[in-house]
Structure formats: structure tokens, C-alpha cells
Write an enzyme that holds these catalytic residues in place. Structure first.
Site, PDB file in Angstrom:
ATOM      1  N   ASP A 199       0.865  -1.180   0.000  1.00 44.73           N
ATOM      2  CA  ASP A 199       0.000   0.000   0.000  1.00 44.73           C
ATOM      3  C   ASP A 199       0.906   1.236   0.000  1.00 44.73           C
ATOM      4  OD1 ASP A 199      -2.041   1.791   0.208  1.00 44.73           O
ATOM      5  OD2 ASP A 199      -2.741   1.161   2.181  1.00 44.73           O
ATOM      6  N   ASP A 205      -2.744   2.510  -6.106  1.00 37.76           N
ATOM      7  CA  ASP A 205      -1.685   2.548  -5.088  1.00 37.76           C
ATOM      8  C   ASP A 205      -1.569   1.294  -4.238  1.00 37.76           C
ATOM      9  OD1 ASP A 205      -4.141   2.968  -3.924  1.00 37.76           O
ATOM     10  OD2 ASP A 205      -3.403   4.406  -2.452  1.00 37.76           O
ATOM     11  N   GLU A 206      -2.247   0.215  -4.606  1.00 37.27           N
ATOM     12  CA  GLU A 206      -2.127  -0.984  -3.777  1.00 37.27           C
ATOM     13  C   GLU A 206      -2.420  -2.244  -4.575  1.00 37.27           C
ATOM     14  OE1 GLU A 206      -5.247  -1.654  -0.797  1.00 37.27           O
ATOM     15  OE2 GLU A 206      -6.280   0.124  -1.583  1.00 37.27           O
TER      16      GLU A 206
END
Length: 347
Positions: free
Chosen positions: A9, A99-100
Site C-alpha cells: 500500500d 496505489d495498492e
């Protein structure tokens, strides 16, 4: 461990990119957004500012707040760079946002002396190529990996080596730590004197299903025990089926929102049945009257066309969004396969 799953993350992704590109912003309370906060820096979070909050409310909490407009094209480009780096490690990756993502490292981890060394190496690689930090969680499934990545933010690592280890950790935590427990479900649980995850343990599976519905009951029963059978969906199809409506006058009451939600769901669901498809992912799209747009999705452990299960998971998504006037509402089903193909696979 039979399976070793990692969740990475990126820390305050949009805000971190802006700070990286503009060092003068470092140490200042900063948010990225328009009418609504998309990402808040850690300095801004100290004031109680969080994503999905209106910028107006955020500025009341922090009058000297710095507001940076969203540059989605830039964020997508950097996300693609990160994803290419991750794919060099293994193709068994499920990217769930810019983003993850989840990474199945079961085979790769054997090459390292310890899981912590692998996680640290992964973080160093991302930092070297992007000058951005990420937090990493490693566990026996997606549930434990996701919880792990949030424990030592920013830039931290946490590893769960067994189901027992995870259940011991999560037991004393507030029930809101369980992914999928939104504000409304939490209120229902608190009303039944369920405040911590361990408060669920005395209930049987059937008791939780009878009390909170099939999807919610299953979620609660499995999560408090650290059980999660969902796979890394690295070969999933990228098509979906659904519908959305734009409203001349914004929806500003629970009754109107619920009615429209029911109508759009029914229309989309009938399309699913007509095409003889089953779905593993349900997606909620919302555009607010201030122009901000968000999407939320929920991936099930197995594909289905069960109307109750799909609708219950849609309601879980609705609980996660901010309560304010809605200009557009959309519902779609993703990860689709033909019903006949799924039936054959059972044999």
C-alpha cells in the site's frame, strides 16, 4: 504457511507524489482534491482530516491547509511504473487500485532467509525507482495481509505467520478494523453489544447470518477467525455489465438514494441473468453534486448470481461512502464468466 500473500500500500500516494515533486510542501498539512479530499498528508491527518471529507470541512479543521488539485494523469503514470516493478517479481498480482495490490509470494519467499528480508527488499526497490514509500503486510491470506500493511504505516512492515497469530492480534481490536464493516453495520453491531472483533466469537455462523444477513454474517464469522479463501485474481477478465443514471436534481435523502439504488441494481441484475453470467465483483460508482467522483468495489470469494448476496454486498459498499447529495449513481458487475462454464468446472 500453505499460502503466503503480500499486500503493498503506497503511503499517502497522491500527496506523497506532490511532496516529492515539490519539496517546499514537505512538513505542511496538505490534501489533494477538488471539492472532496482524495488524499491527506500525514501532517493533515493530525487535524482529523481524512479522504472523502469535503475540503470545506477540512479547512475548518485546519485553516492553513494546502489544497493541491488532482493530477490523475500523473498519478496513473507513476502507478503504472510501480505495477511494472511489481510484475517483475511475479505475475501473480492483483492490482486493486492505483496505489495498492495483492501479491502471491508463496514460491518466491523460499528464496529469502526470512519474509521480513523479502518485504524490506521490496520496499527498497520501490523507493529506489520512485522515491516513494510503501507499507507492506504479509500473511496467510488476503485478509491478514491487508490488515498487516496498515499496522506500521508509513513505510512499515508486519508479518502474520499463522491464522492463530492473526486471530490473536485482531481479537481485541475495534470491530471497524474488519474490512466491510461500515458505519451502519458498526451501529447495528454496537447495538447488540459487539464492540470488538472477539465479541463475535461466541456466535455461530447461522446466528450471524440470521441476525445480519448472509453476506454480512459470513464476513463477520470468517474475519474474526482470520479465515479468507479468496484467490489472487491475476488472470481475471476486465469486462463488466451494469448501468448508471445522472440526475437533474441531486439525490439528497436516504429514501431517494435507496429507491434509485434498488432500480439500478434490478436493471443491471436482469441484464446479468439475461446474458447467463455470474459475477465475482460488484462495483458502485457515485458522483456527488460538487463534481467529485468515487468508485468502490467488493470482490466475493466465488462468482455468483445470487440476488441477495449481490445486493447485500452493494449495501456494504454504500455504507462506506460519504452522505451528501448525489448527482450520478452507477452499479456494475465485474469478473464475469458464463454460468455454464462455472457449472462444468465443479465436475
Amino acid at each position: 504457511m500453505d499460502r503466503i500473500i503480500m499486500h503493498y500500500d503506497m503511503d499517502c500516494f497522491y500527496a506523497s507524489i506532490e511532496i516529492r515533486d515539490n519539496p517546499k510542501y514537505r512538513g505542511l498539512p496538505l490534501v489533494v482534491g477538488g471539492g472532496v479530499v482524495t488524499t491527506a498528508s500525514y501532517e493533515a491527518r493530525k487535524y482529523g482530516i481524512h479522504s472523502a471529507m469535503s475540503v470545506f470541512e477540512a479547512k475548518k479543521l485546519c485553516p492553513n491547509l494546502l489544497v493541491i488539485p488532482v493530477d490523475k494523469d500523473k498519478y496513473i503514470k507513476i502507478s503504472q511504473q510501480i505495477q511494472r516493478l511489481v510484475l517483475k517479481v511475479t505475475e501473480k498480482v492483483e492490482f486493486i487500485a492505483l496505489d495498492e495490490g495483492y501479491v502471491d509470494i508463496t514460491d518466491i519467499a523460499k528464496k529469502y532467509d526470512s519474509l521480513d528480508k523479502f518485504a524490506k527488499k521490496f520496499q527498497e526497490r520501490i523507493k529506489h525507482h520512485t522515491n516513494l514509500t510503501c507499507s507492506v503486510g504479509i500473511g496467510i491470506n488476503k485478509l491478514s495481509a491487508k490488515i498487516g500493511s496498515g499496522i506500521n504505516k508509513p513505510g512499515g512492515r508486519y508479518i502474520f505467520n499463522s491464522q492463530m497469530e492473526f486471530a490473536t492480534y485482531i481479537g481485541p481490536k475495534d470491530i471497524k478494523i474488519v474490512q466491510g464493516v461500515g458505519k451502519k453495520l458498526r451501529e447495528l453491531l454496537n447495538r447488540d453489544e459487539i464492540y470488538k472483533v472477539e465479541d463475535l466469537l461466541p456466535y455461530t455462523f447461522q446466528e450471524l447470518v440470521n441476525r445480519y444477513g448472509k453476506s454480512r454474517g459470513e464476513l463477520l464469522y470468517l474475519s474474526c477467525r482470520g479465515i479468507d479463501y479468496s484467490e489472487i485474481e491475476y488472470k481475471r477478465e476486465i469486462h463488466s455489465i451494469g448501468n448508471e443514471n445522472t440526475y437533474r436534481y441531486p439525490l439528497d435523502s436516504d429514501g431517494n438514494i435507496q429507491k434509485e439504488l434498488n432500480d439500478i441494481f434490478e436493471y443491471s441484475y436482469q441484464r446479468l441473468l439475461k446474458k447467463e453470467l455470474i459475477s465475482k465483483t460488484i462495483i458502485l460508482k457515485v458522483k456527488y453534486s460538487d463534481g467529485s467522483l468515487i468508485t468502490r468495489s467488493k470482490t466475493l470469494s466465488r462468482p455468483t448470481d445470487d440476488k441477495i448476496i449481490l445486493f447485500e454486498n452493494l449495501e456494504l459498499l454504500l455504507e462506506e461512502i460519504e452522505e451528501k447529495p448525489i448527482k450520478l449513481l452507477g452499479i456494475s458487475f465485474g469478473n464475469l464468466i458464463k454460468k455454464s462454464i462455472r457449472q462444468l468446472s465443479f465436475f
